[in-house]
Design a protein around this motif. Structure first.
Motif, PDB file in Angstrom:
ATOM      1  N   LYS A  15      17.205   2.657  -2.731  1.00 34.29           N
ATOM      2  CA  LYS A  15      17.788   2.876  -1.408  1.00 34.29           C
ATOM      3  C   LYS A  15      18.962   3.844  -1.530  1.00 34.29           C
ATOM      4  O   LYS A  15      19.782   3.730  -2.432  1.00 34.29           O
ATOM      5  CB  LYS A  15      18.259   1.532  -0.855  1.00 34.29           C
ATOM      6  N   VAL A  38       2.618   1.900   7.040  1.00 29.45           N
ATOM      7  CA  VAL A  38       3.598   0.957   6.502  1.00 29.45           C
ATOM      8  C   VAL A  38       2.958  -0.409   6.373  1.00 29.45           C
ATOM      9  O   VAL A  38       2.414  -0.927   7.347  1.00 29.45           O
ATOM     10  CB  VAL A  38       4.835   0.891   7.433  1.00 29.45           C
ATOM     11  N   GLU A  83      15.624   4.491   3.056  1.00 23.95           N
ATOM     12  CA  GLU A  83      15.913   3.097   3.372  1.00 23.95           C
ATOM     13  C   GLU A  83      14.687   2.255   3.008  1.00 23.95           C
ATOM     14  O   GLU A  83      13.584   2.781   2.848  1.00 23.95           O
ATOM     15  CB  GLU A  83      16.227   2.937   4.866  1.00 23.95           C
ATOM     16  N   LEU A  84      14.904   0.944   2.915  1.00 23.84           N
ATOM     17  CA  LEU A  84      13.821   0.042   2.507  1.00 23.84           C
ATOM     18  C   LEU A  84      12.601   0.168   3.416  1.00 23.84           C
ATOM     19  O   LEU A  84      11.451   0.159   2.938  1.00 23.84           O
ATOM     20  CB  LEU A  84      14.305  -1.410   2.502  1.00 23.84           C
ATOM     21  N   GLU A  85      12.841   0.336   4.713  1.00 24.97           N
ATOM     22  CA  GLU A  85      11.734   0.366   5.673  1.00 24.97           C
ATOM     23  C   GLU A  85      10.917   1.651   5.618  1.00 24.97           C
ATOM     24  O   GLU A  85       9.912   1.780   6.325  1.00 24.97           O
ATOM     25  CB  GLU A  85      12.255   0.163   7.108  1.00 24.97           C
ATOM     26  N   ASP A  86      11.362   2.587   4.778  1.00 24.45           N
ATOM     27  CA  ASP A  86      10.602   3.838   4.630  1.00 24.45           C
ATOM     28  C   ASP A  86       9.428   3.676   3.657  1.00 24.45           C
ATOM     29  O   ASP A  86       8.594   4.578   3.530  1.00 24.45           O
ATOM     30  CB  ASP A  86      11.502   4.961   4.122  1.00 24.45           C
ATOM     31  N   SER A  87       9.381   2.558   2.975  1.00 27.11           N
ATOM     32  CA  SER A  87       8.282   2.319   2.039  1.00 27.11           C
ATOM     33  C   SER A  87       6.950   2.336   2.768  1.00 27.11           C
ATOM     34  O   SER A  87       6.820   1.811   3.879  1.00 27.11           O
ATOM     35  CB  SER A  87       8.464   0.965   1.346  1.00 27.11           C
TER      36      SER A  87
END
Lengths: 116, 114
Positions: A15, A38, A83-87
Motif C-alpha cells: 500500500k 475485483v 490502495e488495498l481496494e485496487d487489488s
C-alpha cells in the motif's frame, strides 16, 4: 498475428507504492480499452483510447489512476499511490473499427495486481 | 439501468453432457450488441460470439450454440457433448448503443469432469 499482450502478468506491491501496467494492443488496432475485475465481481470498464486520445474515461475510479497512450501504440496504466481496494485483475483489450456496429474487443491475459 | 445477469455461479457436469449457460440482460436501447467470452485457466478472455439486437437467428458453431430471445432479454449459450477442455469461466457482455464499453456479467464457472 500476435494478440494483446500485457506486462507484468503479476505484481505484488505494498500500500502506498506505485505500479505501472503496460498493454500492447494488436497491431493496427486504434482502439484500446482497460477493464478491471475485483475479487470475483464483474469485469468493469475503466477507459477507452482511440489512438492517443481518451475517448471515454468514465470508469476510472479516482485520480490515483493515470492512463496514457503516447503515440497511439502501447498504453500504460499507473496507480499511484496504490490502495488495498485496487487489488484485482486488470485487463486490456483492443479493437479495430468495424463498420455497422460495435467493435469486437480482443482481450489480453490480464495483470493480477495484489496490494498488501 | 444497463445490466447483465449470469445467475449460475458455477456448473459442474460430466463429459459428454450438454450444458446451457444463462445470460439475461437489461437495456432500454433498441440497438445493442451481445457477446460471449471464455476465460480458460490461462487467464485471457477469448472471444466466442458477437450478436446484434436485430439478428435473432440462433447460431451454431460446432458444439457451441447460442439462443437469442429478445422477448425474454436472454442470450443463452449451450455446449453440446461437453469436453474437459470446455472447463473455464464464461462471461456474457452487453455493448449498449453509441458506446464502446462492454458491460459484463459476473461469469459462470463451468467444470467438466472426465
Amino acid at each position: 498475428e500476435a494478440g494483446v499482450t500485457q506486462f507484468p502478468s503479476h505484481s505484488v506491491i505494498e500500500k502506498g507504492q506505485t505500479v505501472t501496467l503496460r498493454c500492447d494492443p494488436i497491431s493496427g488496432h486504434d482502439n484500446l480499452y482497460w477493464y478491471r475485475r475485483v475479487m470475483g465481481k464483474e469485469i468493469k470498464f475503466l477507459l477507452h483510447f482511440v489512438k492517443e486520445s481518451k475517448q471515454d474515461e468514465s470508469g476510472m475510479p479516482n485520480n490515483r489512476f493515470l492512463a496514457e497512450r503516447t503515440g497511439g501504440t502501447y498504453s500504460t496504466l499507473k496507480v499511484q499511490p496504490a490502495e488495498l481496494e485496487d487489488s484485482g485483475v486488470y485487463f486490456c483489450a483492443s479493437s479495430q473499427d468495424e463498420r455497422g456496429g460495435a467493435d469486437t474487443q480482443y482481450f489480453g491475459p490480464g495483470t493480477r495486481l495484489t496490494v498488501l | 439501468a444497463q445490466k447483465v445477469t449470469q445467475a449460475q455461479t458455477e456448473i459442474s457436469v460430466v463429459e459428454k453432457e450438454d450444458v446451457t449457460l444463462d445470460c439475461v440482460y437489461e437495456t432500454r436501447d433498441t440497438t445493442y450488441y451481445l457477446f460471449w467470452y471464455k476465460q480458460p485457466p490461462s487467464g485471457e478472455l477469448v472471444f466466442l460470439i458477437r450478436r446484434n439486437s436485430f439478428d435473432e437467428q440462433n447460431e451454431i458453431s460446432g458444439r457451441y450454440s447460442w439462443n437469442f430471445q429478445k422477448s425474454t432479454s436472454s442470450f443463452n449459450f449451450t455446449i453440446t457433448a461437453s469436453q474437459v477442455v470446455d472447463s473455464a469461466v464464461y462471461f456474457c457482455a452487453l455493448n449498449p448503443y453509441n458506446t464502446d464499453k462492454l458491460i459484463f456479467g459476473t461469469g459462470t464457472r463451468l467444470q467438466v469432469f472426465p
